[in-house]
Write a protein that holds these residues in place. Sequence first.
Motif, PDB file in Angstrom:
ATOM      1  N   SER A   5     -22.755   0.758  -3.785  1.00 33.42           N
ATOM      2  CA  SER A   5     -22.270   2.101  -4.558  1.00 33.42           C
ATOM      3  C   SER A   5     -21.289   2.903  -3.730  1.00 33.42           C
ATOM      4  N   PHE A   6     -21.481   2.679  -2.367  1.00 38.66           N
ATOM      5  CA  PHE A   6     -20.528   3.462  -1.527  1.00 38.66           C
ATOM      6  C   PHE A   6     -18.881   2.913  -1.738  1.00 38.66           C
ATOM      7  N   LEU A   7     -18.783   1.841  -1.934  1.00 35.27           N
ATOM      8  CA  LEU A   7     -17.564   1.252  -2.222  1.00 35.27           C
ATOM      9  C   LEU A   7     -16.763   1.217  -3.379  1.00 35.27           C
ATOM     10  N   GLY A 103     -20.163   6.792   5.711  1.00 37.03           N
ATOM     11  CA  GLY A 103     -19.613   5.934   6.599  1.00 37.03           C
ATOM     12  C   GLY A 103     -18.407   5.410   6.434  1.00 37.03           C
ATOM     13  N   PRO A 104     -18.385   4.673   5.173  1.00 32.78           N
ATOM     14  CA  PRO A 104     -17.296   3.794   4.581  1.00 32.78           C
ATOM     15  C   PRO A 104     -15.678   4.757   4.672  1.00 32.78           C
ATOM     16  N   HIS A 105     -15.883   5.957   4.513  1.00 34.92           N
ATOM     17  CA  HIS A 105     -14.778   6.995   4.372  1.00 34.92           C
ATOM     18  C   HIS A 105     -14.419   7.955   5.529  1.00 34.92           C
ATOM     19  N   ILE A 106     -15.435   7.839   6.577  1.00 38.54           N
ATOM     20  CA  ILE A 106     -15.081   8.882   7.607  1.00 38.54           C
ATOM     21  C   ILE A 106     -13.946   8.703   8.378  1.00 38.54           C
ATOM     22  N   GLN A 107     -13.826   7.419   8.706  1.00 37.20           N
ATOM     23  CA  GLN A 107     -12.636   7.203   9.387  1.00 37.20           C
ATOM     24  C   GLN A 107     -11.288   7.345   8.893  1.00 37.20           C
ATOM     25  N   LEU A 108     -10.929   7.216   7.459  1.00 36.85           N
ATOM     26  CA  LEU A 108     -10.289   7.225   6.723  1.00 36.85           C
ATOM     27  C   LEU A 108      -9.624   8.631   6.930  1.00 36.85           C
ATOM     28  N   TYR A 109     -10.634   9.509   6.362  1.00 39.08           N
ATOM     29  CA  TYR A 109     -10.356  11.009   6.389  1.00 39.08           C
ATOM     30  C   TYR A 109     -10.209  11.511   7.931  1.00 39.08           C
ATOM     31  N   ALA A 110     -10.986  11.295   8.734  1.00 35.96           N
ATOM     32  CA  ALA A 110     -10.766  11.700  10.277  1.00 35.96           C
ATOM     33  C   ALA A 110      -9.285  11.188  10.689  1.00 35.96           C
ATOM     34  N   SER A 111      -8.891  10.227  10.616  1.00 38.32           N
ATOM     35  CA  SER A 111      -7.619   9.699  11.183  1.00 38.32           C
ATOM     36  C   SER A 111      -6.656  10.192  10.319  1.00 38.32           C
ATOM     37  N   ASN A 112      -6.678  10.781   9.328  1.00 39.63           N
ATOM     38  CA  ASN A 112      -5.569  11.218   8.605  1.00 39.63           C
ATOM     39  C   ASN A 112      -5.565  12.992   8.652  1.00 39.63           C
ATOM     40  N   GLY A 113      -6.407  13.451   9.517  1.00 36.28           N
ATOM     41  CA  GLY A 113      -6.200  15.014   9.757  1.00 36.28           C
ATOM     42  C   GLY A 113      -6.901  15.881   8.724  1.00 36.28           C
ATOM     43  N   GLY A 313     -26.257   6.734   6.605  1.00 38.40           N
ATOM     44  CA  GLY A 313     -26.643   7.965   5.886  1.00 38.40           C
ATOM     45  C   GLY A 313     -25.428   8.704   5.785  1.00 38.40           C
ATOM     46  N   LEU A 314     -25.861   9.887   5.142  1.00 39.11           N
ATOM     47  CA  LEU A 314     -24.688  10.642   4.744  1.00 39.11           C
ATOM     48  C   LEU A 314     -24.555  11.881   5.844  1.00 39.11           C
ATOM     49  N   GLY A 315     -23.404  12.431   5.844  1.00 40.75           N
ATOM     50  CA  GLY A 315     -22.955  13.561   7.051  1.00 40.75           C
ATOM     51  C   GLY A 315     -22.427  14.738   6.156  1.00 40.75           C
ATOM     52  N   TRP A 316     -22.434  15.896   6.993  1.00 43.39           N
ATOM     53  CA  TRP A 316     -21.911  17.255   6.535  1.00 43.39           C
ATOM     54  C   TRP A 316     -20.641  17.332   7.306  1.00 43.39           C
ATOM     55  N   SER A 317     -19.528  17.208   6.521  1.00 44.27           N
ATOM     56  CA  SER A 317     -18.026  17.484   7.159  1.00 44.27           C
ATOM     57  C   SER A 317     -17.584  18.713   6.765  1.00 44.27           C
ATOM     58  N   VAL A 318     -16.447  19.203   7.269  1.00 45.40           N
ATOM     59  CA  VAL A 318     -15.606  20.405   7.008  1.00 45.40           C
ATOM     60  C   VAL A 318     -14.066  20.027   6.821  1.00 45.40           C
ATOM     61  N   ALA A 319     -13.612  20.591   5.998  1.00 46.28           N
ATOM     62  CA  ALA A 319     -12.200  20.389   5.845  1.00 46.28           C
ATOM     63  C   ALA A 319     -11.382  20.974   6.686  1.00 46.28           C
ATOM     64  N   SER A 387     -14.423   0.614   9.340  1.00 42.33           N
ATOM     65  CA  SER A 387     -13.186   0.780   9.969  1.00 42.33           C
ATOM     66  C   SER A 387     -12.376   1.986   9.325  1.00 42.33           C
ATOM     67  N   LYS A 388     -11.148   2.018   9.550  1.00 41.88           N
ATOM     68  CA  LYS A 388     -10.513   3.487   9.030  1.00 41.88           C
ATOM     69  C   LYS A 388     -10.418   2.692   7.422  1.00 41.88           C
ATOM     70  N   ASN A 389     -10.121   1.647   6.736  1.00 37.48           N
ATOM     71  CA  ASN A 389     -10.180   1.253   5.488  1.00 37.48           C
ATOM     72  C   ASN A 389     -10.943   0.237   5.311  1.00 37.48           C
ATOM     73  N   THR A 390     -12.342   0.640   5.338  1.00 40.11           N
ATOM     74  CA  THR A 390     -13.418  -0.244   5.154  1.00 40.11           C
ATOM     75  C   THR A 390     -13.208  -1.041   3.813  1.00 40.11           C
ATOM     76  N   ALA A 391     -13.154  -0.429   2.651  1.00 40.54           N
ATOM     77  CA  ALA A 391     -13.067  -1.036   1.530  1.00 40.54           C
ATOM     78  C   ALA A 391     -12.234  -2.236   1.263  1.00 40.54           C
ATOM     79  N   VAL A 392     -10.947  -2.221   2.005  1.00 41.94           N
ATOM     80  CA  VAL A 392     -10.145  -3.338   2.055  1.00 41.94           C
ATOM     81  C   VAL A 392     -10.665  -4.669   2.442  1.00 41.94           C
ATOM     82  N   TRP A 393     -11.595  -4.677   3.350  1.00 41.44           N
ATOM     83  CA  TRP A 393     -12.273  -6.069   3.587  1.00 41.44           C
ATOM     84  C   TRP A 393     -13.634  -6.150   3.264  1.00 41.44           C
ATOM     85  N   ALA A 394     -14.292  -5.047   2.922  1.00 42.09           N
ATOM     86  CA  ALA A 394     -15.562  -4.965   2.548  1.00 42.09           C
ATOM     87  C   ALA A 394     -15.746  -5.539   1.334  1.00 42.09           C
TER      88      ALA A 394
END
Length: 430
Positions: A5-7, A103-113, A313-319, A387-394
């Motif tokens: 469901s995450f992906l 988790g599957p999205h955190i690196q993608l959004y973080a690495s893109n500022g 688990g889920l996390g709270w993030s800020v734009a 990873s940064k683009n988890t869905a591509v391989w997962a």
Amino acid sequence: MKRRSFLTGAAALAAMAVAGCGSKESSSSSAPATIDPDTTANLTLAYWDKNQTGTVTANIKSFNEKYPKVKVTTNLTAYADYWTKLKTQAQGNEMPDVLWMNGPHIQLYASNGMLASLDGLTSQGIGWGNYPKALVDLYSFDGTHFGIPKDFDTIGVFYNKDIFKAAGVAEPKAGWTWDDFHQKAKAISDWGKSKGVWGCAAAFNSDAQSTYYNTIPQADGFVIKDGKSGYDDPKTIAGLQCWTDWIKDGSVAPSKVATSTPPDQMFENGKCAMFWGGDWMASQLATDLKGKEETFQVVELPKGAKQATVIHGLGWSVAEKSANKAAALALAAHMGSEAAQTMEAKNGTAIPAFNGTQDAWVKTYPQWDMQLFVDAASDYAVPYPVSKNTAVWADKEPDYLTPAFSGTTPVPTAAKNLADFMNAALAKEK
């Protein structure tokens, strides 16, 4: 929440990295860690689970007791649409101020500022040692914290005590091993063959989080490390081979059975004695098997070469581009606080991540040994592989591994092919 469901729909999100939605470097900017009680601001808070609306609302109310002039508007979006909507918002620099992240999205959004650094929140009571280290690591990127752990999932084995008794098989106990699991599952499958009852059912073709993401680290293998795939590692292969072996001799129901009727439904219908599932199943089972709670129990996962469970688990993030970043950081800090997560525990829908607040959640299900899910997080959990683009391989894992689990492709061959594909995908992330 289950891995698959995450992906859902996440492959399209990977295009963000090449769509120029933001800086390729992690954000290091920060706003003041505290705000004046008279601060005036309008914030949006995005989440996807309507079952947690009561908790979200209650914690916003307590936030407003401290900051009465900060108006928080909630934005509830069904999970199937959440990430598509967020991608569009990110590309238009209109992301919600505070949001749920996984988790599957955190690196993608973080690495893109797209996400703000949360390192400055220590002055607001956010001590990173107050959360399971595996989750803190999951929500960090390039040495910066981008998410406050909100809740977590670990995995256990739910089992039907009546079936064990009828089959003359002793119930599993803490400290059991793969061999113990195999022997019990095989004995029950042999006993239940004429009754359509399996020793175990597992969604290994669609739910890695509940299945081989656990046996891989139990075999001392890994999915991803230092930007490289671990699928061609002999220990990782051993963590996959066990499922093929268990399916082959009938201990675990084959994919065609578990696909036509999901393992949790098989369990509820008395068609399997065991299934591997996360703590999120407690709420469902308590509802669906109301009045029959004493017929089943849960036990920690069996050990392979070592004891392990994957944790997510889920996390709270800020734009990062929030127009009211200081207020948004204050809201995120409040939502991740001990008081807010104690409210989360009382709600009973998720295990709160703040250490010491989980007891209320455990007490929500006094008939079962739910403490094992909490203990696993601190004692032997390994981070969910991303990873940064988890869905591509997962998203491609089932394509390579399903033939291996069914026995049509040797596990080493399937694993090597998956590793090659995954490494090619990971190389494009650099």
